[in-house]
Design a protein around this motif. Structure first.
Motif, PDB file in Angstrom:
ATOM      1  N   ARG A  37      43.809  41.690  52.920  1.00  0.00           N
ATOM      2  CA  ARG A  37      44.092  40.781  51.471  1.00  0.00           C
ATOM      3  C   ARG A  37      42.811  40.216  52.029  1.00  0.00           C
ATOM      4  NH1 ARG A  37      46.872  38.063  55.570  1.00  0.00           N
ATOM      5  NH2 ARG A  37      46.780  35.608  55.130  1.00  0.00           N
ATOM      6  N   LEU A  38      42.108  39.894  52.005  1.00  0.00           N
ATOM      7  CA  LEU A  38      41.009  39.498  52.468  1.00  0.00           C
ATOM      8  C   LEU A  38      40.286  40.648  51.797  1.00  0.00           C
ATOM      9  CD1 LEU A  38      39.331  36.700  52.342  1.00  0.00           C
ATOM     10  CD2 LEU A  38      38.504  36.858  54.659  1.00  0.00           C
ATOM     11  N   ASN A  39      39.836  41.727  53.003  1.00  0.00           N
ATOM     12  CA  ASN A  39      38.806  42.068  52.975  1.00  0.00           C
ATOM     13  C   ASN A  39      39.401  43.575  51.816  1.00  0.00           C
ATOM     14  OD1 ASN A  39      38.019  42.562  55.517  1.00  0.00           O
ATOM     15  ND2 ASN A  39      38.971  44.360  56.442  1.00  0.00           N
ATOM     16  N   LEU A  40      40.459  43.262  50.753  1.00  0.00           N
ATOM     17  CA  LEU A  40      40.720  43.434  49.628  1.00  0.00           C
ATOM     18  C   LEU A  40      39.830  42.215  48.457  1.00  0.00           C
ATOM     19  CD1 LEU A  40      41.974  45.000  46.846  1.00  0.00           C
ATOM     20  CD2 LEU A  40      44.295  44.306  47.526  1.00  0.00           C
ATOM     21  N   ALA A  41      39.939  40.845  48.359  1.00  0.00           N
ATOM     22  CA  ALA A  41      39.559  40.232  47.885  1.00  0.00           C
ATOM     23  C   ALA A  41      37.927  40.979  48.013  1.00  0.00           C
ATOM     24  CB  ALA A  41      39.750  38.971  48.619  1.00  0.00           C
ATOM     25  N   PHE A  45      35.513  41.627  44.522  1.00  0.00           N
ATOM     26  CA  PHE A  45      34.677  40.540  44.605  1.00  0.00           C
ATOM     27  C   PHE A  45      32.752  41.945  44.368  1.00  0.00           C
ATOM     28  CE2 PHE A  45      30.600  38.507  46.295  1.00  0.00           C
ATOM     29  CZ  PHE A  45      30.160  37.486  45.261  1.00  0.00           C
ATOM     30  N   PHE A  46      32.505  42.474  44.905  1.00  0.00           N
ATOM     31  CA  PHE A  46      31.535  43.526  45.059  1.00  0.00           C
ATOM     32  C   PHE A  46      32.176  44.615  43.657  1.00  0.00           C
ATOM     33  CE2 PHE A  46      30.551  42.459  48.947  1.00  0.00           C
ATOM     34  CZ  PHE A  46      29.620  42.183  49.338  1.00  0.00           C
ATOM     35  N   GLY A  47      32.587  44.504  43.510  1.00  0.00           N
ATOM     36  CA  GLY A  47      33.203  45.139  42.058  1.00  0.00           C
ATOM     37  C   GLY A  47      32.957  44.797  40.942  1.00  0.00           C
ATOM     38  N   ALA A 195      48.902  39.235  46.872  1.00  0.00           N
ATOM     39  CA  ALA A 195      48.792  37.766  47.137  1.00  0.00           C
ATOM     40  C   ALA A 195      49.758  37.237  47.535  1.00  0.00           C
ATOM     41  CB  ALA A 195      48.225  37.563  46.118  1.00  0.00           C
ATOM     42  N   PRO A 196      50.113  36.882  48.435  1.00  0.00           N
ATOM     43  CA  PRO A 196      50.987  35.780  48.574  1.00  0.00           C
ATOM     44  C   PRO A 196      51.096  34.076  46.968  1.00  0.00           C
ATOM     45  CG  PRO A 196      50.538  36.270  50.879  1.00  0.00           C
ATOM     46  CD  PRO A 196      49.241  36.926  49.534  1.00  0.00           C
ATOM     47  N   PRO A 197      52.043  33.702  46.978  1.00  0.00           N
ATOM     48  CA  PRO A 197      52.455  32.448  46.078  1.00  0.00           C
ATOM     49  C   PRO A 197      51.188  31.523  46.589  1.00  0.00           C
ATOM     50  CG  PRO A 197      54.166  34.034  45.816  1.00  0.00           C
ATOM     51  CD  PRO A 197      53.767  34.155  46.973  1.00  0.00           C
ATOM     52  N   LEU A 198      50.939  31.161  47.300  1.00  0.00           N
ATOM     53  CA  LEU A 198      50.303  29.978  48.363  1.00  0.00           C
ATOM     54  C   LEU A 198      49.081  30.055  48.221  1.00  0.00           C
ATOM     55  CD1 LEU A 198      52.374  28.218  50.901  1.00  0.00           C
ATOM     56  CD2 LEU A 198      51.971  27.364  47.774  1.00  0.00           C
ATOM     57  N   GLU A 199      48.367  31.810  48.132  1.00  0.00           N
ATOM     58  CA  GLU A 199      46.911  33.018  48.762  1.00  0.00           C
ATOM     59  C   GLU A 199      46.332  32.453  46.849  1.00  0.00           C
ATOM     60  OE1 GLU A 199      46.881  34.444  52.251  1.00  0.00           O
ATOM     61  OE2 GLU A 199      47.705  33.433  53.307  1.00  0.00           O
ATOM     62  N   ARG A 200      47.266  32.225  46.071  1.00  0.00           N
ATOM     63  CA  ARG A 200      47.342  32.960  45.109  1.00  0.00           C
ATOM     64  C   ARG A 200      45.460  32.158  44.468  1.00  0.00           C
ATOM     65  NH1 ARG A 200      52.675  32.957  42.106  1.00  0.00           N
ATOM     66  NH2 ARG A 200      53.624  34.919  43.039  1.00  0.00           N
ATOM     67  N   SER A 201      45.259  31.169  44.495  1.00  0.00           N
ATOM     68  CA  SER A 201      43.908  30.902  43.184  1.00  0.00           C
ATOM     69  C   SER A 201      43.411  31.539  44.955  1.00  0.00           C
ATOM     70  CB  SER A 201      44.263  29.056  43.433  1.00  0.00           C
ATOM     71  OG  SER A 201      45.417  29.139  42.993  1.00  0.00           O
ATOM     72  N   ARG A 202      43.017  31.037  45.811  1.00  0.00           N
ATOM     73  CA  ARG A 202      41.457  31.449  46.968  1.00  0.00           C
ATOM     74  C   ARG A 202      41.408  32.925  46.391  1.00  0.00           C
ATOM     75  NH1 ARG A 202      44.056  29.245  52.170  1.00  0.00           N
ATOM     76  NH2 ARG A 202      45.279  28.513  50.763  1.00  0.00           N
ATOM     77  N   LEU A 203      42.612  33.901  46.798  1.00  0.00           N
ATOM     78  CA  LEU A 203      42.228  35.287  46.703  1.00  0.00           C
ATOM     79  C   LEU A 203      42.027  35.321  45.155  1.00  0.00           C
ATOM     80  CD1 LEU A 203      45.259  36.514  49.016  1.00  0.00           C
ATOM     81  CD2 LEU A 203      42.662  36.288  49.492  1.00  0.00           C
ATOM     82  N   MET A 204      42.135  35.297  43.923  1.00  0.00           N
ATOM     83  CA  MET A 204      42.056  35.831  42.260  1.00  0.00           C
ATOM     84  C   MET A 204      40.906  35.376  42.122  1.00  0.00           C
ATOM     85  SD  MET A 204      45.807  35.787  41.339  1.00  0.00           S
ATOM     86  CE  MET A 204      45.238  36.623  39.884  1.00  0.00           C
ATOM     87  N   THR A 205      40.293  33.896  42.692  1.00  0.00           N
ATOM     88  CA  THR A 205      39.385  33.010  41.599  1.00  0.00           C
ATOM     89  C   THR A 205      37.993  33.846  43.025  1.00  0.00           C
ATOM     90  OG1 THR A 205      39.455  31.208  43.441  1.00  0.00           O
ATOM     91  CG2 THR A 205      39.710  31.142  41.645  1.00  0.00           C
ATOM     92  N   LEU A 206      38.248  34.391  43.974  1.00  0.00           N
ATOM     93  CA  LEU A 206      36.807  34.699  45.296  1.00  0.00           C
ATOM     94  C   LEU A 206      36.563  35.846  44.651  1.00  0.00           C
ATOM     95  CD1 LEU A 206      35.232  35.171  46.984  1.00  0.00           C
ATOM     96  CD2 LEU A 206      37.114  35.983  48.645  1.00  0.00           C
ATOM     97  N   SER A 207      37.545  36.871  44.401  1.00  0.00           N
ATOM     98  CA  SER A 207      37.451  38.576  43.659  1.00  0.00           C
ATOM     99  C   SER A 207      37.060  38.307  42.475  1.00  0.00           C
ATOM    100  CB  SER A 207      38.931  39.264  44.329  1.00  0.00           C
ATOM    101  OG  SER A 207      39.534  38.784  43.473  1.00  0.00           O
TER     102      SER A 207
END
Length: 511
Positions: A37-41, A45-47, A195-207
């Motif tokens: 999931r982090l690799n996807l983010a 991000f680069f995309g 994105a698990p609910p408790l990680e949505r903000s950080r994963l989505m803002t990172l990407s």
């Protein structure tokens, strides 16, 4: 799918506090470092860095493409000179800028430039909803990848279109927007499954912060390339970068954790169990009428339109302000126009971590977190935009206030800009298509309005631009504070979740 404690994180309830309790139940969380999931983010991000590079390079290149940097046009046309005087400082040499031999320049006036800068968004709004709908059904990998690849390939044709005339360039930019319009809805559809609910903000803002990072890199890099190689090279290099990214994307990404060939079983089970039934495709039918009557959805729509007005105004027109009013040379112009986006990238990424912590630690509910971050990200930037309008010809004050405005605006990334996945995860891609369609309208109107306001290139005209942007931003913050929500909406609840909720309630009654 239920968690080990017997219920899904996204299950509906009749009480917000019950939702909050369910959201933060402790689960076994596999490490995020080096995870799928982090690799996807990171790939996203680069995309989006590439996407925004392709989107904004014309803003700086336009300064080199238009021949009004030569003093002679001021003599031959009844144009009012810019308000700020040119000094002999090294940073104020825009009138001496020359393109390499053989590189064409064009006599486009302020109004024509406004239409060309806004052309991208005419196509961009057309594919938001179809892209979100299809991504929600099939998955977002194909649509996001083709969106970037298609836009990159078209970008390579920009010099040819410019030589053929402004109408051809307008059509090409609109076609680029048409291809890129699917990218953000596809991203949202993918995170609904990843994105698990408790990680949505950080994963989505990172990407998503890749957009700000891309603007930060593209603006000064465009200025440097224009001076060193000529403006056509900008479009060849940026287009090539987009094509290269697509190779990695299609090789390494999967639509769903269930089909990812390199994900660990622990991480796959964690993601699937945490998201539950909301992490599956929505099928062909969607509750359109219920969506149209949803007050929280309309709150997102109105607020994103207001937020995007100032964002797109600065994104497309700031290089012109730096050139025509403050007279920075092209390289300084690109760097100083990019500086605000460096701050926005850092703040938006940090805001995602803070937002998740506030939710996880039960400090605030999801609703209050989204409202707080939106309020901060709209009101304070509006204040600094007003201060810009009264900074006059002070380079230091103007750059400082513009940087603070866009930097603080990055907090909205953990507010209204990811709120779709809170109110309806299963339909998040489709909802983002709807909200982004409306949110793209300012991308069309704002550059055109800026062109009319600043036709004479005076400080008074630009003061109108900044005041209008600030006022619209404040209105958006007020609307979301009153009507926004972070609760799962009844029309987004699946039959499986309803059955699980009824079963749980029956059990509690029998006890």
């Amino acid at each position: 799918m239920p968690l080990p404690n017997g219920y899904s994180i996204n299950a509906a309830s009749s009480d917000e506090s019950e939702d909050a309790e369910r959201l933060i139940e402790t689960v076994s969380v596999p490490p995020q470092c080096c995870s799928a999931r982090l690799n996807l983010a990171v790939l996203m991000f680069f995309g989006f860095s590439v996407v925004y590079g392709l989107r904004v390079n014309l803003s700086v290149a336009m300064v080199a493409m238009v021949n009004n940097t030569d003093p002679k046009p001021w003599e031959n046309h009844s144009v009012v000179p810019a308000a700020c005087p040119r000094s002999s400082g090294a940073e104020n040499t825009s009138d001496t800028f020359q393109q390499p031999d053989g590189v064409p320049q064009y006599p486009w006036d302020s109004e024509t430039q406004g239409w060309l800068l806004g052309a991208f968004f005419f196509g961009y709004l057309c594919t938001q909803i179809p892209g979100g709908y299809l991504s929600g059904h099939y998955g977002g990998k194909l649509f996001l990848g083709l969106g970037v690849l298609g836009t990159a390939a078209l970008t390579v044709l920009t010099p040819l279109a410019a030589r053929m005339g402004s109408y051809w360039l307008f059509a090409l930019r609109a076609l680029e927007g048409f291809g890129e319009g699917v990218t953000y809805p596809a991203m949202m559809a993918m995170w609904a499954r990843w994105a698990p609910p408790l990680e949505r903000s950080r994963l989505m803002t990172l990407s998503g912060s890749g957009g700000n990072f891309g603007a930060f890199l593209a603006l000064p890099l465009t200025g440097y390339i224009c001076q060193a190689l000529g403006w056509p090279a900008v479009f060849y290099l940026f287009g090539g970068a987009g094509c290269l990214w697509a190779v990695f994307w299609f090789s390494l990404v999967s639509d769903d954790p269930r089909t990812h060939p390199r994900i660990s079983k622990e991480e796959k089970d964690y993601i699937i169990n945490a998201i539950g039934p909301q992490g599956t495709g929505h099928g062909w039918s969607v509750p359109v009428l219920s969506m149209l009557l949803s007050v929280p959805l309309w709150a997102i729509i109105v607020t994103q339109m207001c937020a995007n007005w100032s964002y797109y105004t600065l994104l497309t027109s700031l290089p012109s302000y730096m050139n025509n009013i403050l007279h920075f040379d092209l390289q300084s112009n690109g760097f100083l126009s990019a500086l605000p986006y460096l701050g926005a990238w850092l703040v938006s990424t940090l805001s995602g971590v803070v937002a998740d912590k506030l939710i996880e630690k039960k400090v605030l509910s999801v609703t209050n977190v989204r409202k707080l971050f939106t309020l901060i990200g709209q009101i304070l930037p509006a204040v600094f935009l007003v201060l810009v309008s009264y900074s006059g010809c002070s380079h230091i004050l103007t750059v400082t206030f513009l940087t603070l405005s866009t930097t603080i605006g990055g907090t909205s990334a953990s507010g209204v800009f990811i709120n779709q996945i809170d109110i309806a995860p299963r339909y998040a891609g489709f909802l983002l298509g709807i909200t982004n369609t409306f949110g793209t309208i300012p991308g069309i109107v704002a550059p055109i309005a800026t062109g009319y306001f600043t036709e004479d290139n005076t400080l008074a005209g630009w003061r109108k631009v900044f005041w209008v942007s600030a006022g619209i931003g404040v209105c958006g913050a007020i609307v979301f504070t009153i009507f926004g929500s972070g609760e799962l909406q009844p029309w987004a609840v699946t039959e499986e979740e309803r059955a699980e909720t009824d079963k749980r309630r029956s059990g509690s009654i029998s006890q």
